[in-house]
Design a protein around this motif. Structure first.
Motif, PDB file in Angstrom:
ATOM      1  N   LEU A   1       0.854  -1.380   0.352  1.00  0.00           N
ATOM      2  CA  LEU A   1      -0.186  -0.272  -0.022  1.00  0.00           C
ATOM      3  C   LEU A   1       1.026   1.379  -0.416  1.00  0.00           C
ATOM      4  O   LEU A   1       0.514   2.511  -0.695  1.00  0.00           O
ATOM      5  N   GLN A   2       2.000   1.065   0.657  1.00  0.00           N
ATOM      6  CA  GLN A   2       2.862   2.177   1.073  1.00  0.00           C
ATOM      7  C   GLN A   2       3.555   2.558  -0.384  1.00  0.00           C
ATOM      8  O   GLN A   2       3.802   3.296  -1.554  1.00  0.00           O
ATOM      9  N   LEU A   3       3.789   1.226  -1.005  1.00  0.00           N
ATOM     10  CA  LEU A   3       4.457   1.495  -2.624  1.00  0.00           C
ATOM     11  C   LEU A   3       3.751   2.035  -3.849  1.00  0.00           C
ATOM     12  O   LEU A   3       3.885   2.727  -4.208  1.00  0.00           O
ATOM     13  N   GLY A   4       1.915   2.093  -3.216  1.00  0.00           N
ATOM     14  CA  GLY A   4       1.057   2.138  -4.190  1.00  0.00           C
ATOM     15  C   GLY A   4       0.936   4.040  -4.223  1.00  0.00           C
ATOM     16  O   GLY A   4       1.401   4.655  -5.526  1.00  0.00           O
ATOM     17  N   TRP A   5       1.502   3.908  -3.139  1.00  0.00           N
ATOM     18  CA  TRP A   5       0.751   5.854  -2.379  1.00  0.00           C
ATOM     19  C   TRP A   5       2.202   6.579  -3.537  1.00  0.00           C
ATOM     20  O   TRP A   5       2.465   7.609  -3.440  1.00  0.00           O
ATOM     21  N   ILE A   6       3.311   5.952  -3.122  1.00  0.00           N
ATOM     22  CA  ILE A   6       4.815   6.575  -3.281  1.00  0.00           C
ATOM     23  C   ILE A   6       4.920   6.316  -5.243  1.00  0.00           C
ATOM     24  O   ILE A   6       4.966   7.556  -5.824  1.00  0.00           O
ATOM     25  N   LEU A   7       4.490   5.550  -5.839  1.00  0.00           N
ATOM     26  CA  LEU A   7       3.870   5.383  -7.289  1.00  0.00           C
ATOM     27  C   LEU A   7       3.417   6.245  -7.512  1.00  0.00           C
ATOM     28  O   LEU A   7       3.745   6.691  -8.750  1.00  0.00           O
ATOM     29  N   GLU A   8       2.084   6.751  -6.911  1.00  0.00           N
ATOM     30  CA  GLU A   8       1.663   7.870  -7.556  1.00  0.00           C
ATOM     31  C   GLU A   8       1.953   9.672  -7.710  1.00  0.00           C
ATOM     32  O   GLU A   8       1.316   9.468  -8.451  1.00  0.00           O
ATOM     33  N   VAL A   9       3.088   9.620  -6.898  1.00  0.00           N
ATOM     34  CA  VAL A   9       3.687  10.778  -6.755  1.00  0.00           C
ATOM     35  C   VAL A   9       5.616  10.838  -7.797  1.00  0.00           C
ATOM     36  O   VAL A   9       5.573  11.656  -8.015  1.00  0.00           O
ATOM     37  N   VAL A  10       5.164   9.718  -8.156  1.00  0.00           N
ATOM     38  CA  VAL A  10       6.304   9.099  -8.847  1.00  0.00           C
ATOM     39  C   VAL A  10       6.495   9.385 -10.650  1.00  0.00           C
ATOM     40  O   VAL A  10       5.154   8.249 -11.043  1.00  0.00           O
ATOM     41  N   PRO A  11       6.651  10.484 -10.916  1.00  0.00           N
ATOM     42  CA  PRO A  11       5.708  10.219 -13.055  1.00  0.00           C
ATOM     43  C   PRO A  11       6.030   9.133 -13.790  1.00  0.00           C
ATOM     44  O   PRO A  11       6.901   8.109 -13.524  1.00  0.00           O
ATOM     45  N   ALA A  12       4.801   9.136 -14.405  1.00  0.00           N
ATOM     46  CA  ALA A  12       4.401   7.471 -15.270  1.00  0.00           C
ATOM     47  C   ALA A  12       5.487   6.819 -15.961  1.00  0.00           C
ATOM     48  O   ALA A  12       5.995   5.792 -16.110  1.00  0.00           O
ATOM     49  N   ASP A  13       6.398   7.928 -16.656  1.00  0.00           N
ATOM     50  CA  ASP A  13       7.881   7.394 -17.460  1.00  0.00           C
ATOM     51  C   ASP A  13       9.010   7.124 -16.281  1.00  0.00           C
ATOM     52  O   ASP A  13      10.333   6.584 -17.675  1.00  0.00           O
ATOM     53  N   GLU A  14       9.231   7.281 -15.485  1.00  0.00           N
ATOM     54  CA  GLU A  14      10.339   7.111 -14.297  1.00  0.00           C
ATOM     55  C   GLU A  14       9.942   6.074 -13.747  1.00  0.00           C
ATOM     56  O   GLU A  14      10.594   5.488 -12.886  1.00  0.00           O
ATOM     57  N   GLN A  15       8.625   5.275 -14.284  1.00  0.00           N
ATOM     58  CA  GLN A  15       8.107   4.590 -12.601  1.00  0.00           C
ATOM     59  C   GLN A  15       8.615   2.912 -12.530  1.00  0.00           C
ATOM     60  O   GLN A  15       9.655   2.594 -11.384  1.00  0.00           O
ATOM     61  N   ALA A  16       9.464   2.642 -13.640  1.00  0.00           N
ATOM     62  CA  ALA A  16      10.484   1.210 -14.055  1.00  0.00           C
ATOM     63  C   ALA A  16      10.785   1.346 -13.832  1.00  0.00           C
ATOM     64  O   ALA A  16      11.354   0.685 -13.125  1.00  0.00           O
ATOM     65  N   GLY A  17      11.900   2.985 -13.796  1.00  0.00           N
ATOM     66  CA  GLY A  17      13.357   2.663 -13.673  1.00  0.00           C
ATOM     67  C   GLY A  17      13.680   3.663 -11.223  1.00  0.00           C
ATOM     68  O   GLY A  17      14.086   2.798 -11.546  1.00  0.00           O
ATOM     69  N   TRP A  18      12.089   3.932 -11.246  1.00  0.00           N
ATOM     70  CA  TRP A  18      12.651   3.927  -9.395  1.00  0.00           C
ATOM     71  C   TRP A  18      11.966   1.902  -8.749  1.00  0.00           C
ATOM     72  O   TRP A  18      12.689   2.400  -8.459  1.00  0.00           O
ATOM     73  N   LEU A  19      10.727   1.429  -9.653  1.00  0.00           N
ATOM     74  CA  LEU A  19      10.854   0.461  -9.716  1.00  0.00           C
ATOM     75  C   LEU A  19      12.339  -0.805  -9.365  1.00  0.00           C
ATOM     76  O   LEU A  19      12.445  -1.264  -8.204  1.00  0.00           O
ATOM     77  N   ARG A  20      13.208  -0.453 -10.519  1.00  0.00           N
ATOM     78  CA  ARG A  20      14.584  -1.215 -10.557  1.00  0.00           C
ATOM     79  C   ARG A  20      15.506  -1.043  -9.958  1.00  0.00           C
ATOM     80  O   ARG A  20      16.369  -1.539  -8.621  1.00  0.00           O
TER      81      ARG A  20
END
Length: 222
Positions: free
Chosen positions: A175-194
């Motif tokens: 749930l925390q991860l989901g909230w964080i990803l909501e404020v990470v730009p969509a085109d940066e989410q894959a890189g952020w996760l990696r």
């Protein structure tokens, strides 16, 4: 001869704090809107919203406690010229803590009565928390983070992250991860996760976490 590793040398990357700040900005901007959107006596809607607000308040308290424990004294000792800014941060933390103490009582009253008077009192105080927080976060980013980046080691900075993670129950991590990803730009989410999650955790997020978060979010936002 003792070798000083790169994680012990002064100089660290503080950019992760910008993501956490973005999360708090969005959450506390939305919170009074969510509260005002609950109809009188609609306890089915009120309870997930009130649980969410309480969780946000707890997360902010813990975040500020981490800075109080791990950041302010270090900056004052190593960068005396930053002492005035640190003093301002301490004052703002105290103001927020007092607001959150008041919020606890107002939340109790709203949950007990589920009426418009109690609801508006909660929402009005959340407006105050938001305003205090937005000012504080902006000043921390301009007056504190640049100094921390030069005088603290990466290991020391990492202790803030460890402190923050220590408050999140394992069943709330996605749930925390989901909230964080909501404020990470969509085109940066894959890189952020990696960068931030090992491969097994990324697989679990795709298979389980995304659906878990989507259901949780829907209960709160309707």
């Amino acid at each position: 001869m003792t070798t000083v590793t790169s994680t012990e040398k002064p100089g660290c990357d503080t950019s992760d704090m910008l993501t956490i700040h973005a999360l708090f900005r969005r959450a506390f901007t939305d919170a009074p809107v969510l509260v005002r959107g609950v109809a009188d006596r609609d306890t089915d809607r009120m309870l997930p919203v009130s649980d969410h607000v309480r969780e946000l308040a707890g997360a902010l308290r813990h975040h500020h406690e981490g800075e109080d424990l791990l950041l302010w004294d270090t900056l004052e000792q190593r960068a005396p010229s930053c002492a005035l800014h640190v003093g301002l941060m301490r004052v703002q933390h105290a103001a927020t803590a007092a607001q959150l103490d008041r919020l606890d009582d107002l939340m109790d009253a709203w949950e007990a009565a589920a009426g418009s008077t109690e609801r508006e009192a909660v929402a009005a105080l959340l407006d105050e928390v938001r305003d205090t927080l937005l000012l504080h976060l902006g000043q921390e980013e301009t007056q504190i983070l640049p100094t921390a980046a030069t005088v603290m080691s990466q290991r020391e900075w990492g202790l803030l992250h460890e402190h923050g993670m220590s408050a999140i129950p394992k069943d709330r991590l996605f749930l925390q991860l989901g909230w964080i990803l909501e404020v990470v730009p969509a085109d940066e989410q894959a890189g952020w996760l990696r960068t931030n999650l090992p491969a097994p955790a990324r697989v679990l997020w795709r298979l389980i976490g995304k659906r878990q978060f989507a259901a949780h979010r829907a209960r709160i936002y309707g």
